[in-house]
Write a protein that holds these residues in place. Structure first.
Motif, PDB file in Angstrom:
ATOM      1  N   VAL A 117       0.851  -1.193   0.000  1.00  0.00           N
ATOM      2  CA  VAL A 117       0.000   0.000   0.000  1.00  0.00           C
ATOM      3  C   VAL A 117       0.884   1.240   0.000  1.00  0.00           C
ATOM      4  CG1 VAL A 117      -1.888  -1.177   1.217  1.00  0.00           C
ATOM      5  CG2 VAL A 117      -0.188   0.112   2.523  1.00  0.00           C
ATOM      6  N   PHE A 118       0.296   2.385  -0.301  1.00  0.00           N
ATOM      7  CA  PHE A 118       1.094   3.612  -0.514  1.00  0.00           C
ATOM      8  C   PHE A 118       0.451   4.789   0.200  1.00  0.00           C
ATOM      9  CE2 PHE A 118       1.339   0.604  -3.904  1.00  0.00           C
ATOM     10  CZ  PHE A 118       2.681   0.553  -4.236  1.00  0.00           C
ATOM     11  N   ARG A 119       1.284   5.526   0.927  1.00  0.00           N
ATOM     12  CA  ARG A 119       0.766   6.737   1.570  1.00  0.00           C
ATOM     13  C   ARG A 119       1.812   7.834   1.479  1.00  0.00           C
ATOM     14  NH1 ARG A 119      -2.205   4.283   6.980  1.00  0.00           N
ATOM     15  NH2 ARG A 119      -3.360   2.712   5.795  1.00  0.00           N
ATOM     16  N   ASN A 120       1.335   9.042   1.288  1.00  0.00           N
ATOM     17  CA  ASN A 120       2.262  10.160   1.158  1.00  0.00           C
ATOM     18  C   ASN A 120       2.770  10.555   2.546  1.00  0.00           C
ATOM     19  OD1 ASN A 120       3.726  12.244   0.189  1.00  0.00           O
ATOM     20  ND2 ASN A 120       2.013  13.351  -0.735  1.00  0.00           N
ATOM     21  N   GLU A 121       3.706   9.766   3.058  1.00  0.00           N
ATOM     22  CA  GLU A 121       4.210   9.988   4.423  1.00  0.00           C
ATOM     23  C   GLU A 121       5.681  10.294   4.396  1.00  0.00           C
ATOM     24  OE1 GLU A 121       2.862   8.580   7.966  1.00  0.00           O
ATOM     25  OE2 GLU A 121       1.876   6.813   7.106  1.00  0.00           O
ATOM     26  N   LYS A 122       6.126  11.037   5.397  1.00  0.00           N
ATOM     27  CA  LYS A 122       7.549  11.298   5.538  1.00  0.00           C
ATOM     28  C   LYS A 122       8.192  10.009   6.067  1.00  0.00           C
ATOM     29  CE  LYS A 122      10.473  14.864   7.500  1.00  0.00           C
ATOM     30  NZ  LYS A 122      11.447  13.973   7.942  1.00  0.00           N
ATOM     31  N   VAL A 123       9.273   9.595   5.384  1.00  0.00           N
ATOM     32  CA  VAL A 123       9.916   8.343   5.786  1.00  0.00           C
ATOM     33  C   VAL A 123      10.839   8.602   6.970  1.00  0.00           C
ATOM     34  CG1 VAL A 123      11.525   6.549   5.018  1.00  0.00           C
ATOM     35  CG2 VAL A 123       9.750   7.383   3.463  1.00  0.00           C
ATOM     36  N   ASP A 124      10.696   7.794   8.011  1.00  0.00           N
ATOM     37  CA  ASP A 124      11.651   7.852   9.129  1.00  0.00           C
ATOM     38  C   ASP A 124      11.831   6.445   9.678  1.00  0.00           C
ATOM     39  OD1 ASP A 124       9.601   7.266  10.921  1.00  0.00           O
ATOM     40  OD2 ASP A 124       9.170   9.382  11.310  1.00  0.00           O
ATOM     41  N   LYS A 125      12.413   6.350  10.886  1.00  0.00           N
ATOM     42  CA  LYS A 125      12.774   5.001  11.304  1.00  0.00           C
ATOM     43  C   LYS A 125      11.580   4.104  11.649  1.00  0.00           C
ATOM     44  CE  LYS A 125      14.285   5.899  16.062  1.00  0.00           C
ATOM     45  NZ  LYS A 125      13.612   5.200  17.037  1.00  0.00           N
ATOM     46  N   SER A 126      10.396   4.712  11.798  1.00  0.00           N
ATOM     47  CA  SER A 126       9.246   3.832  11.996  1.00  0.00           C
ATOM     48  C   SER A 126       8.130   4.051  10.964  1.00  0.00           C
ATOM     49  CB  SER A 126       8.718   3.974  13.425  1.00  0.00           C
ATOM     50  OG  SER A 126       8.598   5.333  13.751  1.00  0.00           O
ATOM     51  N   HIS A 127       8.434   4.818   9.916  1.00  0.00           N
ATOM     52  CA  HIS A 127       7.422   5.037   8.858  1.00  0.00           C
ATOM     53  C   HIS A 127       8.001   4.848   7.470  1.00  0.00           C
ATOM     54  CE1 HIS A 127       5.575   7.260  12.231  1.00  0.00           C
ATOM     55  NE2 HIS A 127       4.464   6.806  11.686  1.00  0.00           N
ATOM     56  N   LEU A 128       7.206   4.211   6.623  1.00  0.00           N
ATOM     57  CA  LEU A 128       7.578   4.079   5.211  1.00  0.00           C
ATOM     58  C   LEU A 128       6.422   4.630   4.384  1.00  0.00           C
ATOM     59  CD1 LEU A 128       8.813   0.379   5.309  1.00  0.00           C
ATOM     60  CD2 LEU A 128      10.282   2.368   4.947  1.00  0.00           C
ATOM     61  N   ALA A 129       6.708   5.122   3.184  1.00  0.00           N
ATOM     62  CA  ALA A 129       5.639   5.618   2.313  1.00  0.00           C
ATOM     63  C   ALA A 129       5.020   4.470   1.520  1.00  0.00           C
ATOM     64  CB  ALA A 129       6.190   6.678   1.371  1.00  0.00           C
ATOM     65  N   GLU A 130       5.758   3.406   1.417  1.00  0.00           N
ATOM     66  CA  GLU A 130       5.303   2.195   0.734  1.00  0.00           C
ATOM     67  C   GLU A 130       5.439   1.102   1.750  1.00  0.00           C
ATOM     68  OE1 GLU A 130       7.096   0.388  -2.877  1.00  0.00           O
ATOM     69  OE2 GLU A 130       7.565   2.483  -3.285  1.00  0.00           O
ATOM     70  N   PHE A 131       4.380   0.433   2.081  1.00  0.00           N
ATOM     71  CA  PHE A 131       4.522  -0.662   3.044  1.00  0.00           C
ATOM     72  C   PHE A 131       3.508  -1.764   2.757  1.00  0.00           C
ATOM     73  CE2 PHE A 131       0.978   0.646   5.807  1.00  0.00           C
ATOM     74  CZ  PHE A 131       0.857   1.990   5.481  1.00  0.00           C
ATOM     75  N   THR A 132       3.527  -2.762   3.605  1.00  0.00           N
ATOM     76  CA  THR A 132       2.727  -3.950   3.317  1.00  0.00           C
ATOM     77  C   THR A 132       1.703  -4.160   4.420  1.00  0.00           C
ATOM     78  OG1 THR A 132       4.750  -4.829   2.402  1.00  0.00           O
ATOM     79  CG2 THR A 132       2.935  -6.383   2.671  1.00  0.00           C
ATOM     80  N   GLN A 133       0.493  -4.508   4.009  1.00  0.00           N
ATOM     81  CA  GLN A 133      -0.528  -4.798   5.008  1.00  0.00           C
ATOM     82  C   GLN A 133      -0.932  -6.265   4.967  1.00  0.00           C
ATOM     83  OE1 GLN A 133      -3.593  -1.781   4.293  1.00  0.00           O
ATOM     84  NE2 GLN A 133      -2.932  -0.792   6.199  1.00  0.00           N
ATOM     85  N   ILE A 134      -1.192  -6.773   6.172  1.00  0.00           N
ATOM     86  CA  ILE A 134      -1.721  -8.130   6.295  1.00  0.00           C
ATOM     87  C   ILE A 134      -3.207  -7.932   6.564  1.00  0.00           C
ATOM     88  CG2 ILE A 134      -1.542 -10.305   7.551  1.00  0.00           C
ATOM     89  CD1 ILE A 134       1.164  -9.134   8.716  1.00  0.00           C
ATOM     90  N   GLU A 135      -3.996  -8.153   5.516  1.00  0.00           N
ATOM     91  CA  GLU A 135      -5.414  -7.802   5.591  1.00  0.00           C
ATOM     92  C   GLU A 135      -6.231  -9.091   5.583  1.00  0.00           C
ATOM     93  OE1 GLU A 135      -6.018  -4.270   4.945  1.00  0.00           O
ATOM     94  OE2 GLU A 135      -8.138  -4.458   5.420  1.00  0.00           O
ATOM     95  N   GLY A 136      -7.407  -9.036   6.163  1.00  0.00           N
ATOM     96  CA  GLY A 136      -8.232 -10.234   6.091  1.00  0.00           C
ATOM     97  C   GLY A 136      -9.664  -9.947   6.472  1.00  0.00           C
ATOM     98  N   ILE A 137     -10.566 -10.797   5.983  1.00  0.00           N
ATOM     99  CA  ILE A 137     -11.965 -10.709   6.416  1.00  0.00           C
ATOM    100  C   ILE A 137     -12.530 -12.111   6.644  1.00  0.00           C
ATOM    101  CG2 ILE A 137     -12.685  -8.484   5.419  1.00  0.00           C
ATOM    102  CD1 ILE A 137     -13.765 -10.080   2.979  1.00  0.00           C
ATOM    103  N   VAL A 138     -13.520 -12.143   7.530  1.00  0.00           N
ATOM    104  CA  VAL A 138     -14.309 -13.368   7.715  1.00  0.00           C
ATOM    105  C   VAL A 138     -15.757 -12.957   7.494  1.00  0.00           C
ATOM    106  CG1 VAL A 138     -15.107 -15.105   9.367  1.00  0.00           C
ATOM    107  CG2 VAL A 138     -12.707 -14.368   9.401  1.00  0.00           C
ATOM    108  N   ILE A 139     -16.408 -13.536   6.481  1.00  0.00           N
ATOM    109  CA  ILE A 139     -17.842 -13.276   6.267  1.00  0.00           C
ATOM    110  C   ILE A 139     -18.563 -14.466   6.882  1.00  0.00           C
ATOM    111  CG2 ILE A 139     -19.654 -12.736   4.584  1.00  0.00           C
ATOM    112  CD1 ILE A 139     -17.446 -12.198   2.511  1.00  0.00           C
ATOM    113  N   GLY A 140     -19.362 -14.207   7.878  1.00  0.00           N
ATOM    114  CA  GLY A 140     -20.013 -15.349   8.527  1.00  0.00           C
ATOM    115  C   GLY A 140     -21.278 -14.937   9.229  1.00  0.00           C
ATOM    116  N   GLU A 141     -22.127 -15.928   9.410  1.00  0.00           N
ATOM    117  CA  GLU A 141     -23.378 -15.664  10.105  1.00  0.00           C
ATOM    118  C   GLU A 141     -23.095 -15.584  11.600  1.00  0.00           C
ATOM    119  OE1 GLU A 141     -27.312 -18.024   9.975  1.00  0.00           O
ATOM    120  OE2 GLU A 141     -26.550 -17.907   7.905  1.00  0.00           O
ATOM    121  N   ARG A 142     -23.607 -14.542  12.214  1.00  0.00           N
ATOM    122  CA  ARG A 142     -23.484 -14.370  13.677  1.00  0.00           C
ATOM    123  C   ARG A 142     -22.048 -14.391  14.203  1.00  0.00           C
ATOM    124  NH1 ARG A 142     -28.855 -14.797  14.834  1.00  0.00           N
ATOM    125  NH2 ARG A 142     -29.845 -16.259  13.402  1.00  0.00           N
ATOM    126  N   VAL A 143     -21.091 -14.041  13.348  1.00  0.00           N
ATOM    127  CA  VAL A 143     -19.721 -13.947  13.867  1.00  0.00           C
ATOM    128  C   VAL A 143     -19.649 -12.725  14.789  1.00  0.00           C
ATOM    129  CG1 VAL A 143     -18.459 -15.201  12.095  1.00  0.00           C
ATOM    130  CG2 VAL A 143     -18.997 -12.781  11.749  1.00  0.00           C
TER     131      VAL A 143
END
Ligand code: PHE
Length: 511
Positions: A377-403
């Motif tokens: 993913v991409f965000r217009n952020e200032k890069v420093d030791k704990s921020h990147l402008a390009e980084f990776t997300q671990i995304e997920g969903i569960v579609i379920g009844e009554r979850v």
């Protein structure tokens, strides 16, 4: 027959032959200026060839204690007292005066005085009414005790069994005066065997240690003259600088396997995304500040994106304007399709999971559905030791009844547990598209801190209804930072290291 021995073993053997008698191991080591352990290992080699052997004997060691040592330095108290009288050049002195002049307390003074008398240096008389001490000699030669004391000068240690009759007498006196210590020790004594005595030095040849046997050694038949050095299995081998999979890729693969093992399927979506999927479908109003230039990279080429089926666009428009079927009031503004068509670099992979909701509608899918994505993913952020402008997300969903939220916490904590982090907390958070929303933090032992890892929640009806996902079917969702996790996993303190790729780290990272 020649006997082959290592160089230092020959040295020890030669010395043993010269001595012709037994020698104490520790003394021999000192003499040869080698370590005791080296000497004993040489003796063991000689033992293997039956050239020498050793035995252990118990010996009584004696040494001066602290007080004894101080007398070695300053003289016995009686000698010190005598010196005071000689210095003052007096032949007689009262007991009181001498006590005054002496550096001793009363008890030690009287011990010194009685020893002076015993040595016949002085006599004591009360003839004049006062207790007086008289010198009765001209010469005051060294006493037995004094010469014995000197024996400890070189090394504060003597062998009790080697004491002469005279020395034993002195020993007994000083021992009574509590100036000595005695200790039982085991001593190793080395001696040549009969074979060792008979064998001529000319029969001994040096054995060279080599780390490998070469073909020359074999063809010339000299290989027997060498000894192979044993391998030290505790030493690290040479680092092989071969091509490796990048540690972050390895981590991604591990995460993939964890989600797959939990019954998830991987999905991927486009990097160039429409505002529709990145924002509108997430019920973010079109004037939402996160859409503005400072956060999002909008694109000129392609300028517009294709939107999904017309009726779905219409359903979304209604959700924004009046809540549509979701039961919400919506935002109450005129939704603009042109803003939704804008192209951008996706700011989160939640856009990709929404695409899966669209597919759910299209395919008439039946829950439960569990998908995940690990993507850039991409965000217009200032890069420093704990921020990147390009980084990776671990995304997920569960579609379920009554979850429920408990299911969501369960999936997330199980994921972190499997990747190696046991302490995970979820706390209330806010996202425009989830209700309730949770932030996730994991405990980083190395820093002793809780680190923010990402967000999660249950998608709002405004997000799910346009795709036909209706109560009691719900969607659990999360988006977690991969690079943050990689920092923890690899113990890095600067997030940029993961992509600047310090070559030393890449080589050594065994992960
Ligand atoms: N999209 C959010 C982010 O990028 C994370 C998130 C995903 C939050 C899904 C809630 C639900 O920070």
């Amino acid at each position: 027959m020649t006997i082959r021995l290592k160089k230092d073993v020959i040295t020890v053997y030669k010395r043993l032959k010269q001595k012709k008698s037994e020698c104490v191991a520790s003394e021999l080591a000192d003499e040869l200026d080698i370590d005791y352990i080296v000497l004993m290992s040489a003796v063991n080699d000689l033992k293997d060839e039956s050239l020498a052997s050793f035995k252990e004997i118990e010996i009584d060691k004696i040494n001066l204690n602290e007080e004894g040592l101080s007398y070695l330095d300053k003289g016995l108290p009686e000698r010190q007292l005598l010196d005071i009288m000689l210095q003052k050049e007096v032949k007689e002195i009262t007991v009181e005066e001498l006590l005054e002049e002496s550096p001793f307390e009363k008890k030690l003074f009287y011990i010194a005085l009685s020893n002076m008398k015993k040595n016949r240096w002085v006599a004591q008389s009360k003839a004049s009414g006062e207790r007086k001490i008289f010198l009765i000699e001209e010469q005051f030669p060294e006493t037995l005790e004094e010469s014995f004391l000197k024996k400890f000068e070189k090394d504060n240690q003597l062998d009790y069994s080697s004491l002469s009759k005279e020395e034993l007498k002195a020993y007994n006196i000083l021992n009574k005066r509590k100036l000595l210590e005695r200790e039982r020790k085991t001593q190793r004594v080395i001696f040549p065997t009969e074979k060792g005595k008979k064998t001529k030095l000319s029969a001994i040849k040096e054995l060279t240690q080599v780390s490998k046997i070469t073909s020359e050694m074999l063809s010339s038949n000299t290989w027997q003259n060498y000894e192979l050095k044993p391998f030290d299995v505790s030493k690290p081998g040479p680092l092989s600088k071969v091509g490796k999979i990048h540690p972050v890729i390895n981590l991604i693969n591990e995460i993939r396997e964890i989600f797959i093992s939990l019954g998830f399927t991987e999905i991927r979506g486009p990097i160039v995304e429409s505002a529709f999927f990145n924002f509108d479908a997430l019920f973010q109003p079109q004037d939402h500040p996160a859409r503005e230039m400072h956060d999002t990279f909008y694109l000129n080429n392609p300028k517009t994106a294709k939107l999904p089926e017309k009726d779905r666009v219409q359903a979304l428009k209604e959700t924004h304007e009046n809540g549509g079927e979701s039961g919400s009031l919506g935002w109450g503004y005129d939704w603009d399709i042109d803003i939704a068509k804008k192209t951008l670099l996706r700011t989160h992979t939640t856009a990709t999971t929404i695409r899966r909701l669209a597919e759910f509608y299209r395919n008439n899918d039946v829950p439960p559905i569990k998908v995940f994505s690990i993507d850039r993913v991409f965000r217009n952020e200032k890069v420093d030791k704990s921020h990147l402008a390009e980084f990776t997300q671990i995304e997920g969903i569960v579609i379920g009844e009554r979850v429920t939220l408990c299911d969501l916490i369960g999936v997330i904590t199980e994921f972190y547990r499997k990747i190696g982090f046991k302490k995970v907390i979820t706390r209330p958070g806010f996202f425009p598209y989830t209700e309730p929303s949770m932030e996730i933090a994991v405990y980083y032992e190395k820093l002793g801190e809780w680190l923010e890892m990402g967000g999660s929640g249950i998608f709002r009806p405004e997000v799910t209804y346009p795709w036909g996902i209706k109560n009691p079917t719900r969607v659990l969702a999360w988006g977690l930072g991969l690079e943050r996790l990689a920092m923890l996993k690899f113990g890095r303190t600067d997030i940029r290291d993961l992509y600047i790729n310090p070559i030393k780290w890449l080589r050594e990272e065994s992960y």
